[in-house]
Write a protein that holds these residues in place. Sequence first.
Motif, PDB file in Angstrom:
ATOM      1  N   VAL A  90       3.207   3.744   4.484  1.00 55.40           N
ATOM      2  CA  VAL A  90       2.591   2.732   5.346  1.00 55.40           C
ATOM      3  C   VAL A  90       3.646   1.683   5.687  1.00 55.40           C
ATOM      4  O   VAL A  90       4.191   1.017   4.792  1.00 55.40           O
ATOM      5  CB  VAL A  90       1.377   2.071   4.658  1.00 55.40           C
ATOM      6  CG1 VAL A  90       0.710   1.076   5.623  1.00 55.40           C
ATOM      7  CG2 VAL A  90       0.371   3.121   4.193  1.00 55.40           C
ATOM      8  N   ALA A 100       0.860  -3.963   5.650  1.00 54.56           N
ATOM      9  CA  ALA A 100       1.195  -2.677   5.039  1.00 54.56           C
ATOM     10  C   ALA A 100       0.554  -2.547   3.656  1.00 54.56           C
ATOM     11  O   ALA A 100      -0.002  -1.492   3.312  1.00 54.56           O
ATOM     12  CB  ALA A 100       2.717  -2.522   4.938  1.00 54.56           C
ATOM     13  N   THR A 103      -3.382  -2.286   3.876  1.00 51.47           N
ATOM     14  CA  THR A 103      -3.763  -1.009   4.465  1.00 51.47           C
ATOM     15  C   THR A 103      -3.518   0.131   3.486  1.00 51.47           C
ATOM     16  O   THR A 103      -4.341   1.050   3.349  1.00 51.47           O
ATOM     17  CB  THR A 103      -2.981  -0.752   5.762  1.00 51.47           C
ATOM     18  OG1 THR A 103      -3.236  -1.830   6.685  1.00 51.47           O
ATOM     19  CG2 THR A 103      -3.392   0.554   6.406  1.00 51.47           C
ATOM     20  N   ALA A 104      -2.390   0.076   2.779  1.00 51.27           N
ATOM     21  CA  ALA A 104      -2.095   1.113   1.784  1.00 51.27           C
ATOM     22  C   ALA A 104      -3.128   1.092   0.666  1.00 51.27           C
ATOM     23  O   ALA A 104      -3.565   2.164   0.190  1.00 51.27           O
ATOM     24  CB  ALA A 104      -0.697   0.889   1.216  1.00 51.27           C
ATOM     25  N   VAL A 117       5.806   1.689   1.032  1.00 43.92           N
ATOM     26  CA  VAL A 117       5.058   0.615   1.696  1.00 43.92           C
ATOM     27  C   VAL A 117       6.048  -0.487   2.039  1.00 43.92           C
ATOM     28  O   VAL A 117       6.806  -0.947   1.171  1.00 43.92           O
ATOM     29  CB  VAL A 117       3.939   0.052   0.783  1.00 43.92           C
ATOM     30  CG1 VAL A 117       3.215  -1.096   1.484  1.00 43.92           C
ATOM     31  CG2 VAL A 117       2.956   1.142   0.398  1.00 43.92           C
TER      32      VAL A 117
END
Length: 205
Positions: A90, A100, A103-104, A117
């Motif tokens: 990500v 990032a 979202t990860a 990430v």
Amino acid sequence: MGGKYRITGDKYPRMRPPRRRARLIVVTVGCAAVIGVAGWGTLQLIDVFTGGGGKASAGGSKASCTARSSPAATASPAALPRPAQITVNVFNATTRSGLAKTTADELAKRGFRIGEVGNASKQYDKKVTGTGVLLGPASSLNTSLPVLATQLTTAERRTDAARTGATIDLIIGDGFKALTSPADATKALTTLTAPQPTASAKKGC
């Protein structure tokens, strides 16, 4: 009659015109034949333009065979990996920090394996105007990329022929707000992996 005009023998001249019965019979038969041929031709034309309609032919009965579509048969989709079999990197290509990581973490909750990430490379940093880019090797086009796309349905999908391995990237773009909702993502994933119905022909012969 007497004198030299006396008639002899057993044949006498006809005193009235010959009957026309034979001529009438010939005319009647001819008309019937013409009408029959015309009617047969009309039926043939109707049969051609209506596809036959399963009617019996003049030479005997003819069974009607029709093809019917049945949704009962199903086709198995191509083998798709499960989220737990997909490793996702990500990367954040926006000026907003923390995207990032968050979202990860969300992808991990949904069963995906997380790789790297961080910030996107110069090739993509601040250059992704949409919600995101899903990037993977050519082999991922019809396997892991569609599965990851269920989590961000508006993302663009790309493949890199020179790329090796099975890991794919999720590059977050300027239009990103959040991943697809869990309910919608689950529905999309179920639809993707469900067997698709196919039409099978049945002949009613």
